[in-house]
Design an enzyme around this catalytic site. Structure first.
Site, short mmCIF file in Angstrom:
data_model
loop_
_atom_site.label_atom_id
_atom_site.label_comp_id
_atom_site.label_asym_id
_atom_site.label_seq_id
_atom_site.Cartn_x
_atom_site.Cartn_y
_atom_site.Cartn_z
N SER A 1 -6.65 -0.77 -1.05
CA SER A 1 -5.70 -0.89 0.05
C SER A 1 -5.81 0.21 1.11
CB SER A 1 -4.26 -0.93 -0.48
OG SER A 1 -3.98 -2.20 -1.03
N LYS B 1 -6.76 -0.97 4.54
CA LYS B 1 -5.79 -1.55 5.48
C LYS B 1 -5.59 -0.67 6.71
CE LYS B 1 -3.50 -3.93 1.67
NZ LYS B 1 -2.41 -3.93 0.69
N TYR C 1 -11.20 -9.68 3.88
CA TYR C 1 -10.29 -8.79 3.18
C TYR C 1 -10.89 -8.30 1.86
CZ TYR C 1 -6.04 -7.39 0.63
OH TYR C 1 -5.11 -6.71 -0.11
N TYR D 1 3.29 1.84 -0.61
CA TYR D 1 3.97 0.68 -1.19
C TYR D 1 5.49 0.92 -1.19
CZ TYR D 1 -0.83 -0.29 -2.68
OH TYR D 1 -2.17 -0.50 -2.71
N VAL E 1 -4.94 0.67 -5.15
CA VAL E 1 -4.81 0.53 -6.60
C VAL E 1 -6.05 1.00 -7.36
CG1 VAL E 1 -3.09 -1.29 -6.46
CG2 VAL E 1 -5.52 -1.90 -6.55
#
Length: 322
Positions: A65, A68, A193, A245, A263
């Site tokens: 992540s 992103k 992605y 998160y 993660v």
């Protein structure tokens, strides 16, 4: 304030490593297992070019992540803030990063922000290019310039694992397509992605991304401006409010500078005007954040006085606005 040095970082690593016992390694990632659980490494690169590293800083892990952050920068470059935030929101979310319920439980069907999975898939769909390969080449070119590491590559094994374990992400993408939030080809958006998540980096690479943000979008080698300051402000604000998160509020208080986790146990931290921080710590908690890495980030903030909301920062003559 503690002086930054390699020896200080080694001590900080040893103080923080025991927190790995409270986490679990993401077994969906290839080559991840109990042997990785106690890995913990850090690199810090200051705006004057000094680099400090300690622990398992040379271990390469998937971006997951943390990708992103790069995807959001490219989407902002391609379409601007107004268009991007027509597609995704900019609000924090108290649910898990791969939640589907928020897409159908509120007045709007768009994802809460670009740092959750649904938001990142929608953001990836905005990156310009004639094909998935072309868009991913743009992503890699941008990332290599930011990190000054032209050897960065995607792991085929991680990419295949992303596809094999991507049922939840496919559900998110198809739901968004059904509501008109995702207007491009679903499989192409997902494929990009998955590729972005599978790029392998080490602590220094993650720190370079943080440094890029801290220096106002300047590349480390050529001092070239790759992205306007107003887009960087947007990215850093979203990282601060949503990058960890549904523990983002906790880290805003306890660390006090923008961070983004993955993660895989990766963390990118950026202290505007001062430094970029890269952390690798594969043991993660139930919210997806590195347990030892998170403890390390908070320790660095306390010892090095990095909290942007601290009194000591208001007294710095060279303090940089957020």
């Amino acid at each position: 304030m503690t002086d930054l040095s390699n020896s200080y970082l080694e001590e900080a690593i040893e103080d923080s490593r025991p927190y790995a016992s409270a986490g679990k390694v993401n077994m969906n990632l290839p080559d991840y297992g109990e042997a990785n659980k106690d890995y913990l490494g850090v690199s810090i690169i200051t705006t004057d070019g000094k680099c400090y590293s300690a622990g398992d800083h040379d271990k390469y892990i998937p971006m997951q992540s943390t990708s992103k952050v790069i995807g959001l920068m490219l989407a902002l470059q391609d379409f601007g803030k107004d268009r991007v935030f027509q597609t995704v929101g900019m609000e924090p979310m108290g649910d898990f990063f791969n939640s589907i319920s928020q897409l159908e439980s509120f007045d709007t069907s768009k994802p809460f922000n670009p740092m959750i999975n649904a938001g990142a898939i929608a953001t990836a769909a905005l990156i310009k290019g004639q094909s998935v390969e072309n868009r991913f080449d743009r992503y890699m070119d941008f990332l290599r310039k930011i990190t000054n590491n032209h050897h960065l590559e995607m792991s085929d094994k991680v990419y295949e694992a992303e596809k094999a374990n991507g049922s939840r992400n496919r559900s998110l993408a198809h739901f968004m397509h059904s509501t008109g939030t995702l207007v491009t080809d679903v499989e192409e958006a997902l494929d990009l992605y998955f590729r972005m998540n599978a790029v392998m980096m080490c602590c220094r690479d993650f720190a370079r991304v943080g440094l890029f943000l801290a220096k106002g979008g300047l590349t480390p080698d050529t001092e070239e401006h790759l992205i306007p300051a107003h887009h960087l402000r947007t990215v850093k604000a979203i990282m601060m409010t949503s990058g960890m998160y549904n523990s983002s509020g906790h880290y805003a208080v306890e660390a006090g500078f923008p961070c983004k986790s993955g993660v895989s146990g990766s963390i990118i931290g950026t202290v505007p005007g001062r430094m970029g921080i890269g952390v690798v710590g594969p043991a993660i908690d139930e919210k997806g954040n590195s347990t030892a890495g998170g403890a390390l980030i908070k320790k660095l903030s306390r010892d090095l006085e990095l909290n942007m909301f601290g009194i000591e920062n208001t007294e710095r003559k060279n303090d940089h606005a957020f």
